[in-house]
Design a protein around this motif. Structure first.
Motif, PDB file in Angstrom:
ATOM      1  N   THR A 246      -8.417  -4.455  -1.950  1.00 37.16           N
ATOM      2  CA  THR A 246      -7.989  -3.914  -3.238  1.00 37.16           C
ATOM      3  C   THR A 246      -7.365  -2.544  -3.022  1.00 37.16           C
ATOM      4  N   ASP A 247      -6.298  -2.297  -3.755  1.00 36.92           N
ATOM      5  CA  ASP A 247      -5.626  -1.000  -3.702  1.00 36.92           C
ATOM      6  C   ASP A 247      -5.807  -0.387  -5.089  1.00 36.92           C
ATOM      7  N   ASP A 248      -6.793   0.504  -5.177  1.00 38.13           N
ATOM      8  CA  ASP A 248      -7.220   1.021  -6.484  1.00 38.13           C
ATOM      9  C   ASP A 248      -6.672   2.424  -6.756  1.00 38.13           C
TER      10      ASP A 248
ATOM     11  N   ASN B 232      -8.952   3.318  -1.886  1.00 38.07           N
ATOM     12  CA  ASN B 232      -8.609   4.261  -2.943  1.00 38.07           C
ATOM     13  C   ASN B 232      -8.185   5.566  -2.276  1.00 38.07           C
ATOM     14  N   SER B 233      -7.760   6.532  -3.075  1.00 32.07           N
ATOM     15  CA  SER B 233      -7.435   7.844  -2.490  1.00 32.07           C
ATOM     16  C   SER B 233      -7.431   8.892  -3.586  1.00 32.07           C
ATOM     17  N   VAL B 234      -7.329  10.143  -3.146  1.00 28.94           N
ATOM     18  CA  VAL B 234      -7.283  11.221  -4.143  1.00 28.94           C
ATOM     19  C   VAL B 234      -5.840  11.510  -4.571  1.00 28.94           C
ATOM     20  N   SER B 235      -4.880  10.778  -4.011  1.00 32.69           N
ATOM     21  CA  SER B 235      -3.463  11.111  -4.230  1.00 32.69           C
ATOM     22  C   SER B 235      -3.047  11.078  -5.696  1.00 32.69           C
ATOM     23  N   LYS B 236      -3.190   9.911  -6.323  1.00 40.76           N
ATOM     24  CA  LYS B 236      -2.674   9.755  -7.695  1.00 40.76           C
ATOM     25  C   LYS B 236      -3.714  10.256  -8.695  1.00 40.76           C
ATOM     26  N   ALA B 237      -4.989  10.009  -8.386  1.00 42.91           N
ATOM     27  CA  ALA B 237      -6.046  10.375  -9.324  1.00 42.91           C
ATOM     28  C   ALA B 237      -6.027  11.872  -9.610  1.00 42.91           C
TER      29      ALA B 237
HETATM   30  C1  LIG Z   1       0.243   1.038  -4.876  1.00 44.38           C
HETATM   31  C2  LIG Z   1       0.183   2.167  -3.922  1.00 44.38           C
HETATM   32  N1  LIG Z   1      -0.742   2.153  -2.958  1.00 44.38           N
HETATM   33  C3  LIG Z   1      -0.847   3.150  -2.067  1.00 44.38           C
HETATM   34  C4  LIG Z   1       0.012   4.227  -2.119  1.00 44.38           C
HETATM   35  C5  LIG Z   1      -0.158   5.301  -1.075  1.00 44.38           C
HETATM   36  O1  LIG Z   1      -0.821   6.381  -1.579  1.00 44.38           O
HETATM   37  P1  LIG Z   1      -1.597   7.418  -0.640  1.00 44.38           P
HETATM   38  O2  LIG Z   1      -1.352   7.030   0.775  1.00 44.38           O
HETATM   39  O3  LIG Z   1      -1.005   8.734  -0.973  1.00 44.38           O
HETATM   40  O4  LIG Z   1      -3.040   7.304  -1.010  1.00 44.38           O
HETATM   41  C6  LIG Z   1       0.992   4.302  -3.097  1.00 44.38           C
HETATM   42  C7  LIG Z   1       1.936   5.426  -3.131  1.00 44.38           C
HETATM   43  O5  LIG Z   1       2.959   5.402  -3.782  1.00 44.38           O
HETATM   44  C8  LIG Z   1       1.076   3.240  -4.039  1.00 44.38           C
HETATM   45  O6  LIG Z   1       1.974   3.257  -5.033  1.00 44.38           O
END
Ligand SMILES: Cc1ncc(COP(=O)(O)O)c(C=O)c1O
Length: 399
Positions: free
Chosen positions: A202-204, A234-239
């Protein structure tokens, strides 16, 4: 130099080609309204910034363990429990340079020639390329617009073979914003329970960007019987608007998590101490501002949606999450512009918008569904209004 055959398994991403064209036009002095942002425009939380300042003052900036610092894995463990009701042991968690590296590690550590990975489309452009790079075969199941871009259980069932290794679920989705409800995930889980060879990745990353009161659910939480077959990324990027800190994480079965970490040990090794300290600050810090930010993004979504939806030739639905509107431009294909430019594909359309009207969006081809385009609503409100008006004008000028 003769390059390795793996380098021909993927093409440069169409979105990067489009970004290069935007930069070229900007360099020539053309003003471009960019509806292409893939990251929120809020500041990183104070708790993250303070954690970095403290770390630097204490000079704790050495190598970190490959699977993440103890503080980071504890913060991730607490987050999974708090937000997703998932109980991962510390040895069931690993940390990477963004969720991108975590997803890459999972696929590289497990996928080999002959393996199939089911990718619901429209999809984030990186998934098929990562699968090909790992030597596997992406099996894209493109969901229809009138199904809100979500695959149905019978479509999943039809895509599964004895070679299927993973199903990737990205919800809320980039590029459509489609957000699977608990029941919808449960429907997919029932299919998966009949096929023990299929694991779930899952890519949350868009978990917190959900609108109109929709609720976030993730597979391991919805179907505990799949817990041992699911890697939750998951990641802190978008959140938290922390894309540049490059800090992502995953929870999953101990054996897979260990292999993911081994994979990373021979590339980047541990994530930078700074990125992890910032992520710990964000994950353990106040969370109240998240809903305020989401409401702000929802307002911006509505502005762009109204403009696009009122444009003849375009058709889109209100996205339930993420930061993008995925819009069909089927009604535009076959038309011509006054400079004799013919719009035969969505790439032609996005180039026409960019070169004749100065608005940048990304063609649907990049995400596996044409003719369409992705417009990001992470832009100042005035750009959303002006960009939407220009798109309207551009469509009206075609005949
Ligand atoms: C659906 C999705 N997954 C993952 C990522 C990667 O994000 P990050 O590596 O910054 O956590 C992105 C970035 O655009 C994304 O849109």
């Amino acid at each position: 130099m003769k390059f390795a055959p793996r380098m021909s398994r993927f093409k440069p991403s169409p979105s990067q080609i489009a970004s290069a064209r935007v930069r070229e036009l900007q360099a020539r002095g053309q003003k471009i309204i960019k509806l292409t942002a893939g990251e929120p425009d809020f500041p990183a939380p104070d708790s993250a910034k303070q954690a970095v300042v403290d770390l630097i003052k204490q000079n704790k900036i050495q190598y970190t363990p490959v699977n993440g610092t103890l503080a980071m894995r504890q913060a991730v463990q607490a987050k999974f429990k708090r937000d997703n009701d998932l109980n991962y042991g510390l040895d069931q968690i690993t940390v990477g340079a963004g969720s991108k590296q975590v997803l890459f590690n999972a696929l590289m550590a497990t996928v080999t020639s002959g393996d199939e990975v089911i990718i619901p489309g429209p999809y984030w452009t990186s998934y098929p390329d990562m699968v090909r790079l790992a030597g596997g075969t992406p099996v894209c199941v493109v969901a229809a617009q009138n199904e809100n871009f979500k695959i149905r259980p019978e479509e999943l069932e039809a895509a599964i073979t004895t070679k299927s290794k993973w199903l990737i679920i990205c919800s809320p989705s980039n590029p459509t914003g489609a957000t699977y409800t608990w029941n919808e995930l449960h429907g997919l889980a029932e299919v998966l329970l009949r096929h023990p060879q299929v694991h779930v990745l899952t890519d949350d990353v868009y978990e917190y960007l959900i609108f109109d009161g929709h609720k976030f659910s993730t597979m391991a939480q919805v179907e505990p019987k799949l817990f041992e077959r699911t890697v939750t990324c998951n990641s802190v990027s978008k959140a938290y608007s922390m894309t540049g800190f490059r800090c992502g994480y995953a929870g999953g079965p101990k054996e897979i998590i260990a292999k993911m970490s081994n994979m990373q040990s021979q590339s980047t090794a541990g994530v930078s101490a700074i990125g992890q300290a910032a992520a710990v600050g964000a994950l353990n810090g106040p969370q109240e501002f998240l809903s305020i930010r989401t409401a702000n993004l929802q307002r911006r979504r509505d502005i762009l949606y109204e403009k696009l939806n009122a444009t003849p030739g375009l058709s889109c639905d209100l996205p339930e999450g993420a930061m993008y509107i995925f819009c069909s431009c089927a009604g535009i294909i076959g038309k011509s512009a006054s400079d004799d430019r013919k719009i035969k594909t969505d790439t032609d359309f996005t180039m026409y918008l960019l070169e004749n009207f100065g608005v940048a969006v990304v063609q649907g081809e990049a995400y596996g569904l044409s003719p369409s385009f992705r417009a990001s609503f992470v832009a100042p409100e005035k750009d959303l209004v002006r960009g939407g008006d220009l798109i309207h004008e551009a469509c009206a000028a075609l005949f």
